[in-house]
Design an enzyme around this catalytic site. Sequence first.
Site, PDB file in Angstrom:
ATOM      1  N   ASP A  95       0.325  -4.169  -4.042  1.00 35.79           N
ATOM      2  CA  ASP A  95       0.046  -4.986  -5.222  1.00 35.79           C
ATOM      3  C   ASP A  95      -0.744  -4.161  -6.231  1.00 35.79           C
ATOM      4  O   ASP A  95      -0.547  -2.946  -6.344  1.00 35.79           O
ATOM      5  CB  ASP A  95      -0.676  -6.276  -4.811  1.00 35.79           C
ATOM      6  N   SER A  96      -1.652  -4.806  -6.968  1.00 32.77           N
ATOM      7  CA  SER A  96      -2.392  -4.107  -8.013  1.00 32.77           C
ATOM      8  C   SER A  96      -3.256  -2.978  -7.468  1.00 32.77           C
ATOM      9  O   SER A  96      -3.484  -1.976  -8.149  1.00 32.77           O
ATOM     10  CB  SER A  96      -3.274  -5.102  -8.779  1.00 32.77           C
ATOM     11  N   LEU A  97      -3.748  -3.114  -6.238  1.00 32.05           N
ATOM     12  CA  LEU A  97      -4.578  -2.068  -5.650  1.00 32.05           C
ATOM     13  C   LEU A  97      -3.770  -0.803  -5.423  1.00 32.05           C
ATOM     14  O   LEU A  97      -4.294   0.309  -5.534  1.00 32.05           O
ATOM     15  CB  LEU A  97      -5.170  -2.564  -4.332  1.00 32.05           C
TER      16      LEU A  97
END
Length: 364
Positions: free
Chosen positions: A154-156
Amino acid sequence: MPLPWVRTLVASAASLLLLGTPAVATAAPDRDGVRTSVHTAGRVQDAGDVLKYSWPGVYFEGRVRGTGVGIVLDDPAADYDVQVDGTTVATLVTPGRTTHWVTGLRDGVHTVRLVKRNDTPWSTSAFGGFVAAPGGAVLSRPAARARQIEFVGDSLTAGYGNLSDSRDCDGEQLRRTTNADVSYGALTARRLKADYQLNAYSGLGMVRNYGGGSPEVNYRTFYDRALLNVPGDVWQNPGTWRPQLVVVYLGTNDFSTPVGPGEPWTDESLAAAYRGAYSGFLEKLRTRYGPRTTLLAVGTGPFAGHVEQVVRDRTAAGDRRVRHWSLDATGLDHTGCHWHYSARDHRLLADRLTAFITDLPIRW
């Protein structure tokens, strides 16, 4: 770390920041097809004169002889870094339809690399190849690396706001300070001398998205696509993508916010659905890539135990190449946008992940 769902869908305003030399007259790319002269490991759709793509961190590598190189792009949404001979010479901010030129190079052979910095799932990007300055030539594409790693997340994993000097970011700051090329995945792959894909989508979870947003979709809705904003699109693997390692880091968005009123979950049913979907996703990867590929499931925080359970169950069922990595968050400062990993955090995680992977019995 979590992010507001709405912020993953805000498009960039069209502008162009050139940190290299001024652009000169545009030139046409090789009409034999862009792919014949560039190396890429990313998920691209080959349209002949352009390569189309959506995922963050997609990179293109080429070789030119002469004193300059042009980069042919059509992208109103994403940002890019241009690297020549290993040095970043320009950052292109939502370049639109353009040929950006890097001139004044010594007369000789140069390597050039273009990398998409941020995640723009609402938009399709198009790369039209590298072109040589007058008197020069585009040479044969660089060889692919023998090692391949796919990162799912995801965004990480996308590097969300990792260059920010503040946790409090508006949409413009977020877009300009996200750089997938210095994310833990990209750093780990380069340290291991591997080609890589960063198939990361901000805000999405295995079964539940951040804050319960957009419940009609989740990460698995988009995984098979090359073009994220094209419903039903399916990436056609040219046969060259056979990763020896797939790293799956999904769960932050599933569990980082409490189940809200109106959501079809209890804590128990969410956990069960997550484990079931995770196991099914690993089975999908196993079917796709075969028994020689190592699947590395990343667990941390509230979903660490669920990931461990999935790995134990698959191991007991006879999958000998599935492993669990317990992500150690010790010392991370989370000073990126909205409490995401900072660039320093990504370096620390790359150190830890590289060391862990090095000890795995991977058949490189």
